[in-house]
Design an enzyme around this catalytic site. Structure first.
Site, PDB file in Angstrom:
ATOM      1  N   PHE A  59       0.987  -0.975   0.302  1.00  0.00           N
ATOM      2  CA  PHE A  59       0.296   0.080  -0.110  1.00  0.00           C
ATOM      3  C   PHE A  59       0.784   1.063  -0.235  1.00  0.00           C
ATOM      4  O   PHE A  59       1.700   1.767   1.355  1.00  0.00           O
ATOM      5  CB  PHE A  59      -1.075  -0.030   1.035  1.00  0.00           C
ATOM      6  CG  PHE A  59      -2.287   1.335   1.061  1.00  0.00           C
ATOM      7  CD1 PHE A  59      -3.288   0.445   0.605  1.00  0.00           C
ATOM      8  CD2 PHE A  59      -1.754   2.412   1.388  1.00  0.00           C
ATOM      9  CE1 PHE A  59      -4.286   1.907   0.363  1.00  0.00           C
ATOM     10  CE2 PHE A  59      -2.255   3.740   1.003  1.00  0.00           C
ATOM     11  CZ  PHE A  59      -3.572   3.386   0.673  1.00  0.00           C
ATOM     12  N   ASP A 114       9.634   2.929   2.086  1.00  0.00           N
ATOM     13  CA  ASP A 114       8.218   4.094   2.079  1.00  0.00           C
ATOM     14  C   ASP A 114       8.145   3.213   3.322  1.00  0.00           C
ATOM     15  O   ASP A 114       7.538   2.250   3.999  1.00  0.00           O
ATOM     16  CB  ASP A 114       7.056   3.184   1.133  1.00  0.00           C
ATOM     17  CG  ASP A 114       6.188   4.338   1.485  1.00  0.00           C
ATOM     18  OD1 ASP A 114       5.587   4.586   2.666  1.00  0.00           O
ATOM     19  OD2 ASP A 114       4.754   3.744   0.775  1.00  0.00           O
ATOM     20  N   LYS A 163       2.617  11.478   7.305  1.00  0.00           N
ATOM     21  CA  LYS A 163       2.376  11.199   8.754  1.00  0.00           C
ATOM     22  C   LYS A 163       2.776  11.626   9.845  1.00  0.00           C
ATOM     23  O   LYS A 163       2.075  13.008   9.575  1.00  0.00           O
ATOM     24  CB  LYS A 163       2.524   9.395   8.401  1.00  0.00           C
ATOM     25  CG  LYS A 163       1.274   9.048   7.979  1.00  0.00           C
ATOM     26  CD  LYS A 163       0.060   7.287   8.159  1.00  0.00           C
ATOM     27  CE  LYS A 163      -0.055   6.953   6.832  1.00  0.00           C
ATOM     28  NZ  LYS A 163      -1.242   7.094   6.084  1.00  0.00           N
TER      29      LYS A 163
HETATM   30  N1  PMP Z   1       2.706   4.413   1.517  1.00  0.00           N
HETATM   31  C1  PMP Z   1       2.315   3.960   3.290  1.00  0.00           C
HETATM   32  C2  PMP Z   1       2.902   2.795   3.925  1.00  0.00           C
HETATM   33  C3  PMP Z   1       1.121   4.206   4.062  1.00  0.00           C
HETATM   34  O1  PMP Z   1       0.882   3.836   4.336  1.00  0.00           O
HETATM   35  C4  PMP Z   1      -0.142   4.882   3.499  1.00  0.00           C
HETATM   36  C5  PMP Z   1      -1.467   5.698   3.542  1.00  0.00           C
HETATM   37  N2  PMP Z   1      -2.101   4.873   4.173  1.00  0.00           N
HETATM   38  C6  PMP Z   1       0.845   5.780   2.174  1.00  0.00           C
HETATM   39  C7  PMP Z   1       2.059   5.786   1.492  1.00  0.00           C
HETATM   40  C8  PMP Z   1      -0.240   6.941   1.506  1.00  0.00           C
HETATM   41  O2  PMP Z   1      -0.647   8.405   2.355  1.00  0.00           O
HETATM   42  P1  PMP Z   1      -1.852   9.458   1.783  1.00  0.00           P
HETATM   43  O3  PMP Z   1      -2.719   8.704   2.517  1.00  0.00           O
HETATM   44  O4  PMP Z   1      -1.434  10.684   2.881  1.00  0.00           O
HETATM   45  O5  PMP Z   1      -1.348  10.010   1.083  1.00  0.00           O
END
Ligand code: PMP
Length: 695
Positions: A428, A513, A542
């Protein structure tokens, strides 16, 4: 709700059963404040004169009463009001829903909340009492006195019984044959009352969906008699009143809701008036504007791209959240780790307001005096050479993908248009078209194609698969240190280190990520540091915004970041002074409060404690730091139902992948709050597990 005026229709009928008392219910409930409770949320109400049983033989008198009541309910709707029928015993239902159907020119769906089926006819009844016949009569089966009324019979496929636990075979057989939906206590325990009620509303609305009308007939004996003994026919092992109150809160705002009926209160048994107050609280909750009005308005005007738990939050402090009804919750979700510092951290609030009053957004058309501080801090903390500031997680990932492609072409000299990026199954990384193009989750992709070419996925945790997938066009491998949304999946020990070695050997960029795992969550500043890995590209988000603002960054090796030249890439809000000031303060708090170490210690403690509880239906407790998943056996427990039950008990979290309950409290959580959280989790899973086993 079609009307803001509630029409209270008292029906003083108690002759449907052997025991005396229900004929006094409407008077007693009104005397104790039922009307005021209905009006508490700004509704008007009109009180109709009480209908009394006419004198005469039992069935003849009943026929007359039901005819009068049917006409009264019909008139109420035709006058633009919403009928609230206050019984009496459950016999009177035979009139209420005919009257509603008569006014609407079509039978409504009906949610029958009751310990009993009331599905007898005079031929099958063991007692001969009409209060056990009203739902059968509504479906067109039974004595003329109860069936020959104005208005259509109900459509059995739009009738749902909830709370069932005491029935006779004949009535159950009849309803099964007719196709009535019946949810007994075991089904409710397994799925949670909220879920069952959501199904019930959909079933009751019928094929026309939100345009379909439905009502609720609430028999108080659905509640456990330990709590509400003063009912017509108590039946042991019922619903808890607070669970029912929470589940029904605001149901009157559901599209299609057209009438309510409350029956079977027996004031003669209610010395302390406790059962009456539960009844009044229930009715009041159903018309409670707060939470459900919020949800209703959101659902009416907003896109339906989320399925949140039905809680409307209004305040947060530290690890505690409050909903609009003032109920308090422990936050074990931390907004997907955005709120690592807790809600409303005083230092973050101070940084935010001070900076907002000085300078917030100027765009990158100019420099500001906060961004350099943030970039310097971020790079020195992570050991990366350069940082590019953005707002959301997906922007950081998108930036990483663009950097990787351009680096592939310009530095690695892959033929133009041929670069490939490898991602992992179950990843994700966000929701843009390019990023869902990397996803292996069918729903995330369905309808959003075509996706950019040049990507492929390999199994997560399998370093050999990476080596096998790399070819001369491969620019980068993007991976989460722990797959969070994928179910808190932790790769085998050494995986990232081996991947780093493979990438290095093939001149492929390793992009990690850490949008969710970064900044202390897993007990290291970065989760990849558990294996001593320094990536070539790093995505943060985040928690970087301190739980107050969206702040993200892509960080990288110098030669990777240097592929960007002015005009290549950007973001209006990325790197604004306000975001930079808040992020700087967040990073300072991380250090000053030793949160990385705290996450490590508390996380270990949590995992050990929960493992040692040997909770039923739990297959695995896994995690790193304070990013923990409890995997439950889907044959026994549904993770969503566990989260709903936890919500009822005052702990908020969200399942991932139907089988995993995520535990990610703020890293600042107090010891006592953590203990309470573990206790609630243990109680809820133990209870649901036992109920499921007994089923
Ligand atoms: N990468 C990871 C590992 C995530 O968990 C998330 C969101 N849950 C994102 C990217 C995307 O972040 P955003 O919702 O701020 O676009």
């Amino acid at each position: 709700m079609k009307s803001n005026t509630l029409h209270l229709l008292p029906v003083a009928y108690g002759a449907g059963a052997n025991r005396k008392g229900c004929e006094h219910a409407s008077d007693a409930l009104l005397a104790l404040g039922l009307r005021a409770a209905c009006q508490r949320n700004g509704h008007h109400s009109e009180l109709a004169p009480t209908l009394h049983t006419p004198p005469g033989e039992r069935w003849a008198a009943l026929a007359t009463l039901l005819q009068q009541q049917t006409a009264q309910v019909t008139q109420s709707i035709e006058d633009g009001m919403l009928p609230v029928v206050i019984g009496g015993d459950h016999t009177i239902a035979a009139a209420t829903w005919r009257g509603v159907g008569s006014a609407l020119n079509v039978a409504p769906g009906l949610i029958w909340i009751d310990a009993h089926l009331d599905g007898h006819t005079p031929l099958t009844s063991h007692s001969g009492n009409p209060h056990g016949m009203s739902l059968a009569a509504l479906l067109g089966h039974g004595a003329n006195e109860m069936t020959q009324l104005a208005g259509p019979a109900l459509d059995p496929t739009r009738v749902v019984v909830i709370g069932l636990r005491s029935w006779e075979q004949e009535e159950h057989d009849l309803f099964r044959l007719l196709g009535v939906h019946m949810y007994d206590m075991q089904t409710i325990a397994k799925h949670g009352l909220h879920t069952v009620l959501r199904y019930a509303i959909e079933i009751a609305r019928g094929p026309s969906g939100e345009a379909g009308h439905f009502g609720v007939s609430l028999d108080l004996d659905v509640i456990d008699p330990i709590e509400a003994p003063a009912v017509g026919t108590p039946a042991a092992q019922g619903l808890h009143s607070n669970v029912l109150i929470t589940a029904l809160r605001g149901i009157a705002y559901e599209p299609g809701f057209c009438a309510l009926e409350l029956v079977e209160y027996n004031p003669l048994l209610d010395v302390e008036k406790h059962s009456a107050h539960i009844a009044i609280d229930l009715v009041s909750a159903m018309f409670d504007q707060n939470a459900t009005a919020c949800i209703y308005v959101e659902n009416t005007h907003g896109a339906h791209n989320y399925a949140p738990l039905p809680v409307v939050l209004t305040q947060g402090k530290g690890s505690i959240l409050w909903d609009v009804e003032g109920k308090r919750y422990l936050d074990f979700m931390s907004a997907y780790s955005s709120v690592n510092f807790g809600h409303a951290h005083p230092r973050l609030l101070a940084a935010l307001s001070a900076q907002a009053g000085r300078l917030a957004v100027t765009s990158r058309a100019f420099h500001n005096d906060r961004l350099p501080l943030l970039l310097e801090r971020l790079t020195s903390l992570t050991g990366m050479d350069k940082a590019l500031p953005l707002n959301t997680g997906l922007e950081a990932v998108e930036t990483a993908l663009k950097a990787a492609r351009k680096w592939g072409e310009k530095v690695k000299k892959i033929s133009a248009g041929k670069t490939e990026i490898i991602a992992c199954e179950g990843n994700f990384h966000g929701r843009s078209i390019a990023i869902v193009g990397l996803s292996t989750e069918p729903q995330y992709r369905d309808g959003f194609g075509p996706f950019p070419a040049g990507t492929l996925t390999i199994p997560y945790g399998d370093a050999e698969a990476l080596e096998a997938a790399i070819n001369r066009h491969t620019a980068a491998f993007i991976v989460e240190a722990i797959q969070c949304e994928g179910g808190i999946r932790i790769p085998p020990a050494g995986y990232l280190a081996v991947c780093a070695e493979i990438c290095k050997r093939h001149n492929v960029l390793l992009i990690v990520d850490e949008v969710q795992t970064g900044l202390g969550r897993t007990g290291k500043l970065l989760a990849c540091q558990h294996e001593g890995v320094k990536p070539d590209g790093l995505c943060l988000g985040k928690a970087l915004g301190g739980g107050l603002l969206p702040v993200s960054a892509f960080l990288a090796r110098r030669d990777v970041m240097d592929v960007f030249t002015p005009g290549d890439h950007g973001s209006t809000f990325g790197g604004n002074a306000l975001s930079a000031a808040v992020a700087l303060e967040a990073l300072a708090i991380l250090e000053d409060e030793h949160l990385v170490e705290r996450a490590e210690q508390l996380g270990k403690y949590m995992i050990e404690r929960i493992k040692a509880l040997h909770l039923p239906a739990v297959l695995e407790v896994r995690g790193k730091g304070m990013l923990i998943g409890i995997e439950v056996d889907p044959a026994i427990l549904d993770a969503r139902a566990v989260c709903e039950a936890l919500m009822q008990r005052g702990l908020l979290t969200k399942e991932t992948h139907h089988t995993v309950i995520r535990l990610a409290p703020p890293l600042t959580i107090a010891d006592a709050e953590l203990e309470l959280g573990i206790k609630l989790i243990a109680e809820v899973i133990t209870h649901l597990g036992q109920v499921a086993r007994a089923a």
